[in-house]
Design a protein around this motif. Structure first.
Motif, PDB file in Angstrom:
ATOM      1  N   GLN A 211      25.348  17.833  -3.902  1.00 59.15           N
ATOM      2  CA  GLN A 211      26.806  18.623  -4.295  1.00 59.15           C
ATOM      3  C   GLN A 211      27.158  18.793  -5.190  1.00 59.15           C
ATOM      4  OE1 GLN A 211      29.072  17.476  -0.313  1.00 59.15           O
ATOM      5  NE2 GLN A 211      27.034  16.629   0.349  1.00 59.15           N
TER       6      GLN A 211
ATOM      7  N   ILE B 251      28.049  22.421  -7.911  1.00 60.88           N
ATOM      8  CA  ILE B 251      29.111  21.930  -8.294  1.00 60.88           C
ATOM      9  C   ILE B 251      28.986  22.186  -9.585  1.00 60.88           C
ATOM     10  CG2 ILE B 251      30.998  21.121  -8.271  1.00 60.88           C
ATOM     11  CD1 ILE B 251      31.189  19.707  -5.933  1.00 60.88           C
TER      12      ILE B 251
ATOM     13  N   MET C  76      34.527  23.641  -3.328  1.00 57.44           N
ATOM     14  CA  MET C  76      32.430  22.534  -2.573  1.00 57.44           C
ATOM     15  C   MET C  76      33.936  21.152  -3.354  1.00 57.44           C
ATOM     16  SD  MET C  76      29.559  23.979  -3.254  1.00 57.44           S
ATOM     17  CE  MET C  76      28.759  22.626  -3.282  1.00 57.44           C
TER      18      MET C  76
ATOM     19  N   LEU D  62      36.358  19.328  -0.950  1.00 56.65           N
ATOM     20  CA  LEU D  62      35.402  19.011   0.107  1.00 56.65           C
ATOM     21  C   LEU D  62      34.664  17.967  -0.163  1.00 56.65           C
ATOM     22  CD1 LEU D  62      34.534  22.767   1.668  1.00 56.65           C
ATOM     23  CD2 LEU D  62      36.741  21.251   3.255  1.00 56.65           C
ATOM     24  N   LEU D  63      34.082  17.654  -0.635  1.00 58.28           N
ATOM     25  CA  LEU D  63      33.719  16.189  -0.935  1.00 58.28           C
ATOM     26  C   LEU D  63      33.653  14.860  -0.291  1.00 58.28           C
ATOM     27  CD1 LEU D  63      30.419  15.689  -2.025  1.00 58.28           C
ATOM     28  CD2 LEU D  63      31.442  15.259  -4.531  1.00 58.28           C
TER      29      LEU D  63
ATOM     30  N   SER E 271      32.325  13.677   2.685  1.00 51.93           N
ATOM     31  CA  SER E 271      31.194  13.085   2.755  1.00 51.93           C
ATOM     32  C   SER E 271      31.362  11.773   3.002  1.00 51.93           C
ATOM     33  CB  SER E 271      30.129  13.291   1.181  1.00 51.93           C
ATOM     34  OG  SER E 271      29.629  14.754   1.310  1.00 51.93           O
TER      35      SER E 271
ATOM     36  N   SER F  53      30.380  16.942   8.193  1.00 52.98           N
ATOM     37  CA  SER F  53      31.028  17.051   6.294  1.00 52.98           C
ATOM     38  C   SER F  53      29.993  18.000   5.683  1.00 52.98           C
ATOM     39  CB  SER F  53      31.029  15.823   5.916  1.00 52.98           C
ATOM     40  OG  SER F  53      29.654  14.996   5.914  1.00 52.98           O
TER      41      SER F  53
ATOM     42  N   GLN G 211      30.480  21.883   4.217  1.00 48.31           N
ATOM     43  CA  GLN G 211      30.212  21.822   2.767  1.00 48.31           C
ATOM     44  C   GLN G 211      29.380  23.137   2.833  1.00 48.31           C
ATOM     45  OE1 GLN G 211      30.934  18.292   0.488  1.00 48.31           O
ATOM     46  NE2 GLN G 211      30.731  17.623   2.397  1.00 48.31           N
TER      47      GLN G 211
ATOM     48  N   PHE H 280      30.508  26.353   3.847  1.00 46.03           N
ATOM     49  CA  PHE H 280      32.198  27.115   2.893  1.00 46.03           C
ATOM     50  C   PHE H 280      31.215  27.520   2.310  1.00 46.03           C
ATOM     51  CE2 PHE H 280      34.143  26.341  -1.034  1.00 46.03           C
ATOM     52  CZ  PHE H 280      35.405  27.588  -1.188  1.00 46.03           C
ATOM     53  N   MET H 281      30.282  27.763   1.203  1.00 43.01           N
ATOM     54  CA  MET H 281      29.971  27.880  -0.104  1.00 43.01           C
ATOM     55  C   MET H 281      29.047  28.972   0.308  1.00 43.01           C
ATOM     56  SD  MET H 281      26.764  26.456  -2.539  1.00 43.01           S
ATOM     57  CE  MET H 281      25.360  26.843  -0.755  1.00 43.01           C
TER      58      MET H 281
END
Length: 240
Positions: free
Chosen positions: A8, A12, A65, A68-69, A72, A79, A83, A86-87
Protein backbone atom coordinates in the motif's frame (compact mmCIF):
# COMPACT_ATOMS: atom_id res chain seq x y z
CA UNK A 1 0.26 -7.89 7.41
CA UNK A 2 3.49 -5.90 7.01
CA UNK A 3 3.73 -7.11 3.41
CA UNK A 4 0.30 -5.66 2.58
CA UNK A 5 1.14 -2.40 4.33
CA UNK A 6 4.37 -2.23 2.32
CA UNK A 7 2.45 -2.76 -0.94
CA UNK A 8 0.00 0.00 0.00
CA UNK A 9 2.83 2.42 0.81
CA UNK A 10 4.48 1.68 -2.53
CA UNK A 11 1.20 2.37 -4.33
CA UNK A 12 0.67 5.62 -2.40
CA UNK A 13 4.14 6.87 -3.32
CA UNK A 14 3.63 5.73 -6.91
CA UNK A 15 0.43 7.77 -7.24
CA UNK A 16 2.14 10.75 -5.60
CA UNK A 17 5.05 10.51 -8.04
CA UNK A 18 2.82 10.28 -11.10
CA UNK A 19 0.67 13.14 -9.86
CA UNK A 20 3.73 15.31 -9.17
CA UNK A 21 5.34 14.44 -12.51
CA UNK A 22 2.19 15.30 -14.49
CA UNK A 23 1.11 18.44 -12.58
CA UNK A 24 4.48 19.97 -11.71
CA UNK A 25 6.86 18.67 -14.38
CA UNK A 26 4.25 18.39 -17.16
CA UNK A 27 5.39 14.90 -18.12
CA UNK A 28 2.17 14.33 -20.01
CA UNK A 29 3.68 11.32 -21.75
CA UNK A 30 2.95 9.37 -18.56
CA UNK A 31 -0.74 9.56 -19.46
CA UNK A 32 -1.85 6.57 -21.49
CA UNK A 33 -1.70 7.22 -25.26
CA UNK A 34 -1.08 10.96 -24.83
CA UNK A 35 2.11 10.95 -26.91
CA UNK A 36 0.40 8.81 -29.56
CA UNK A 37 -2.11 11.56 -30.34
CA UNK A 38 -1.72 14.18 -33.08
CA UNK A 39 -0.14 17.45 -31.93
CA UNK A 40 -3.37 19.43 -32.34
CA UNK A 41 -5.27 16.96 -30.10
CA UNK A 42 -2.54 17.16 -27.45
CA UNK A 43 -2.78 20.94 -27.40
CA UNK A 44 -6.57 20.84 -27.19
CA UNK A 45 -6.40 18.42 -24.24
CA UNK A 46 -3.92 20.70 -22.49
CA UNK A 47 -6.19 23.67 -23.15
CA UNK A 48 -9.14 21.73 -21.67
CA UNK A 49 -7.05 20.96 -18.57
CA UNK A 50 -7.23 17.21 -19.08
CA UNK A 51 -3.62 16.28 -18.20
CA UNK A 52 -3.59 18.47 -15.09
CA UNK A 53 -6.80 16.89 -13.84
CA UNK A 54 -5.37 13.39 -14.42
CA UNK A 55 -2.43 14.38 -12.23
CA UNK A 56 -4.73 15.76 -9.54
CA UNK A 57 -6.71 12.50 -9.66
CA UNK A 58 -3.46 10.67 -8.88
CA UNK A 59 -2.82 13.02 -5.94
CA UNK A 60 -6.35 12.56 -4.61
CA UNK A 61 -6.09 8.77 -4.89
CA UNK A 62 -2.83 8.80 -2.92
CA UNK A 63 -4.39 11.05 -0.26
CA UNK A 64 -7.45 8.81 0.12
CA UNK A 65 -5.31 5.68 0.43
CA UNK A 66 -3.08 7.40 3.00
CA UNK A 67 -6.11 8.43 5.07
CA UNK A 68 -7.40 4.84 5.02
CA UNK A 69 -4.00 3.28 5.80
CA UNK A 70 -4.42 3.51 9.63
CA UNK A 71 -7.27 0.97 9.30
CA UNK A 72 -4.55 -1.64 8.82
CA UNK A 73 -3.43 -1.11 12.41
CA UNK A 74 -6.91 -1.60 13.90
CA UNK A 75 -8.98 -4.70 14.56
CA UNK A 76 -11.22 -3.90 11.58
CA UNK A 77 -11.20 -7.12 9.53
CA UNK A 78 -11.93 -5.68 6.12
CA UNK A 79 -9.33 -2.89 6.01
CA UNK A 80 -7.55 -4.29 2.95
CA UNK A 81 -10.78 -4.70 0.98
CA UNK A 82 -11.90 -1.16 1.89
CA UNK A 83 -8.59 0.42 0.87
CA UNK A 84 -8.24 -1.32 -2.48
CA UNK A 85 -11.98 -0.96 -3.13
CA UNK A 86 -11.64 2.79 -2.62
CA UNK A 87 -8.66 2.92 -4.99
CA UNK A 88 -10.47 1.06 -7.77
CA UNK A 89 -13.77 2.93 -7.46
CA UNK A 90 -12.14 6.35 -7.11
CA UNK A 91 -9.80 5.87 -10.06
CA UNK A 92 -12.41 4.35 -12.36
CA UNK A 93 -15.04 6.92 -11.40
CA UNK A 94 -12.49 9.69 -11.85
CA UNK A 95 -11.57 8.53 -15.34
CA UNK A 96 -15.23 8.50 -16.35
CA UNK A 97 -15.62 12.04 -15.00
CA UNK A 98 -12.50 13.24 -16.83
CA UNK A 99 -14.05 12.22 -20.13
CA UNK A 100 -15.83 15.61 -20.08
CA UNK A 101 -12.43 17.24 -20.70
CA UNK A 102 -11.73 15.14 -23.78
CA UNK A 103 -11.77 16.85 -27.17
CA UNK A 104 -15.36 17.31 -28.28
CA UNK A 105 -15.22 14.84 -31.16
CA UNK A 106 -14.06 11.98 -28.93
CA UNK A 107 -15.90 12.84 -25.72
CA UNK A 108 -18.85 10.49 -26.18
CA UNK A 109 -16.61 7.58 -27.16
CA UNK A 110 -14.43 8.27 -24.12
CA UNK A 111 -17.46 8.18 -21.79
CA UNK A 112 -18.60 4.85 -23.25
CA UNK A 113 -15.11 3.30 -23.20
CA UNK A 114 -14.35 4.43 -19.65
CA UNK A 115 -17.75 3.25 -18.40
CA UNK A 116 -17.33 -0.18 -20.00
CA UNK A 117 -13.87 -0.56 -18.44
CA UNK A 118 -15.26 0.44 -15.03
CA UNK A 119 -18.22 -1.94 -15.26
CA UNK A 120 -16.04 -4.82 -16.47
CA UNK A 121 -13.33 -4.26 -13.85
CA UNK A 122 -15.75 -3.87 -10.94
CA UNK A 123 -17.79 -6.88 -12.11
CA UNK A 124 -14.66 -9.03 -12.35
CA UNK A 125 -13.41 -8.02 -8.89
CA UNK A 126 -16.82 -8.51 -7.26
CA UNK A 127 -17.10 -11.93 -8.88
CA UNK A 128 -13.59 -12.84 -7.75
CA UNK A 129 -14.26 -11.83 -4.15
CA UNK A 130 -17.64 -13.60 -4.18
CA UNK A 131 -15.96 -16.79 -5.37
CA UNK A 132 -13.15 -16.37 -2.85
CA UNK A 133 -15.53 -15.98 0.08
CA UNK A 134 -17.51 -19.11 -0.80
CA UNK A 135 -17.30 -21.60 2.07
CA UNK A 136 -15.84 -25.09 1.79
CA UNK A 137 -16.33 -28.38 3.56
CA UNK A 138 -14.69 -31.79 3.91
CA UNK A 139 -16.72 -34.73 2.58
CA UNK A 140 -16.08 -38.42 3.31
CA UNK A 141 -16.50 -40.92 0.44
CA UNK A 142 -15.41 -44.12 2.20
CA UNK A 143 -12.03 -44.63 0.55
CA UNK A 144 -11.38 -40.95 -0.20
CA UNK A 145 -12.28 -37.46 0.96
CA UNK A 146 -13.02 -34.23 -0.87
CA UNK A 147 -12.55 -30.59 0.03
CA UNK A 148 -15.18 -28.66 -1.90
CA UNK A 149 -14.95 -25.29 -3.61
CA UNK A 150 -12.14 -23.46 -5.34
CA UNK A 151 -8.72 -25.15 -4.96
CA UNK A 152 -10.46 -28.25 -3.59
CA UNK A 153 -10.05 -31.78 -4.95
CA UNK A 154 -10.34 -35.44 -3.95
CA UNK A 155 -7.60 -37.34 -2.06
CA UNK A 156 -7.42 -41.08 -1.35
CA UNK A 157 -7.12 -42.06 2.29
CA UNK A 158 -4.39 -44.50 1.29
CA UNK A 159 -2.16 -41.53 0.37
CA UNK A 160 -2.43 -39.83 3.77
CA UNK A 161 0.82 -39.85 5.75
CA UNK A 162 -0.15 -37.83 8.80
CA UNK A 163 -3.19 -36.18 10.38
CA UNK A 164 -2.96 -33.76 13.30
CA UNK A 165 -5.23 -31.33 15.15
CA UNK A 166 -3.48 -28.02 15.91
CA UNK A 167 -4.63 -25.44 18.43
CA UNK A 168 -2.59 -22.70 16.73
CA UNK A 169 -2.14 -22.04 13.04
CA UNK A 170 1.55 -21.88 12.02
CA UNK A 171 2.69 -18.57 10.60
CA UNK A 172 1.76 -18.03 6.97
CA UNK A 173 4.69 -16.24 5.34
CA UNK A 174 3.75 -15.87 1.67
CA UNK A 175 0.82 -16.24 -0.72
CA UNK A 176 1.72 -18.25 -3.82
CA UNK A 177 -1.65 -18.57 -5.53
CA UNK A 178 -4.84 -18.01 -3.60
CA UNK A 179 -7.12 -15.69 -1.67
CA UNK A 180 -5.72 -13.99 1.42
CA UNK A 181 -8.87 -12.27 2.63
CA UNK A 182 -9.78 -10.62 5.92
CA UNK A 183 -11.44 -13.64 7.48
CA UNK A 184 -10.37 -16.44 5.19
CA UNK A 185 -7.31 -17.90 3.44
CA UNK A 186 -7.82 -20.28 0.54
CA UNK A 187 -5.28 -21.60 -1.93
CA UNK A 188 -1.53 -22.15 -2.04
CA UNK A 189 0.58 -20.43 0.63
CA UNK A 190 4.02 -20.78 2.20
CA UNK A 191 3.73 -21.83 5.85
CA UNK A 192 6.65 -21.59 8.27
CA UNK A 193 8.22 -25.03 8.96
CA UNK A 194 5.82 -26.68 6.51
CA UNK A 195 6.71 -25.10 3.19
CA UNK A 196 4.23 -24.85 0.32
CA UNK A 197 0.79 -25.77 1.65
CA UNK A 198 -2.84 -25.77 0.60
CA UNK A 199 -4.98 -23.67 2.94
CA UNK A 200 -8.72 -23.73 3.59
CA UNK A 201 -8.68 -21.61 6.72
CA UNK A 202 -11.21 -19.51 8.60
CA UNK A 203 -8.98 -17.14 10.51
CA UNK A 204 -9.19 -17.11 14.32
CA UNK A 205 -11.38 -20.24 14.35
CA UNK A 206 -9.44 -22.86 16.33
CA UNK A 207 -8.60 -25.69 16.01
CA UNK A 208 -6.87 -26.34 12.69
CA UNK A 209 -6.66 -29.70 10.95
CA UNK A 210 -3.34 -30.54 9.28
CA UNK A 211 -3.32 -33.29 6.65
CA UNK A 212 -0.15 -34.49 4.96
CA UNK A 213 -0.52 -36.67 1.89
CA UNK A 214 2.13 -38.03 -0.46
CA UNK A 215 1.97 -34.85 -2.54
CA UNK A 216 0.23 -32.16 -0.48
CA UNK A 217 0.27 -30.46 2.90
CA UNK A 218 -3.22 -29.23 3.75
CA UNK A 219 -4.56 -26.99 6.52
CA UNK A 220 -8.31 -26.81 6.92
CA UNK A 221 -10.85 -25.84 9.56
CA UNK A 222 -14.51 -24.97 9.94
CA UNK A 223 -16.09 -21.96 11.56
CA UNK A 224 -17.55 -24.54 13.94
CA UNK A 225 -14.81 -26.07 16.11
CA UNK A 226 -16.85 -29.24 16.68
CA UNK A 227 -17.07 -29.84 12.94
CA UNK A 228 -13.29 -29.51 12.60
CA UNK A 229 -12.88 -32.12 15.35
CA UNK A 230 -15.36 -34.40 13.55
CA UNK A 231 -13.25 -34.11 10.37
CA UNK A 232 -10.18 -35.05 12.39
CA UNK A 233 -11.92 -38.12 13.84
CA UNK A 234 -13.02 -39.25 10.37
CA UNK A 235 -9.56 -38.90 8.82
CA UNK A 236 -7.63 -40.34 11.75
CA UNK A 237 -9.94 -43.39 11.86
CA UNK A 238 -9.39 -43.97 8.14
CA UNK A 239 -5.59 -43.74 8.33
CA UNK A 240 -4.86 -46.02 11.29
Amino acid sequence: MMLFIGIQLIMIFMFLFFGWAIVKKKWYGLISNFNGRPEDEQQQLIKNGYPQRVGKLMFATALGMALLLPLSFTSFQYSLEVQFGFMMLFLLGGLIYLSKYEIKEKRKRSYIFSSLIAIGTIGFIVGLFFTGYQDFELKDYGDSFEITGMYGEVWDYANIRHVELLEEMPEVTWKENGFGLATLAKGHFKVMDYGSSLLFIHKDSQPYLFIETEKDKIFINSKNSNETKEWYEILSSKTK
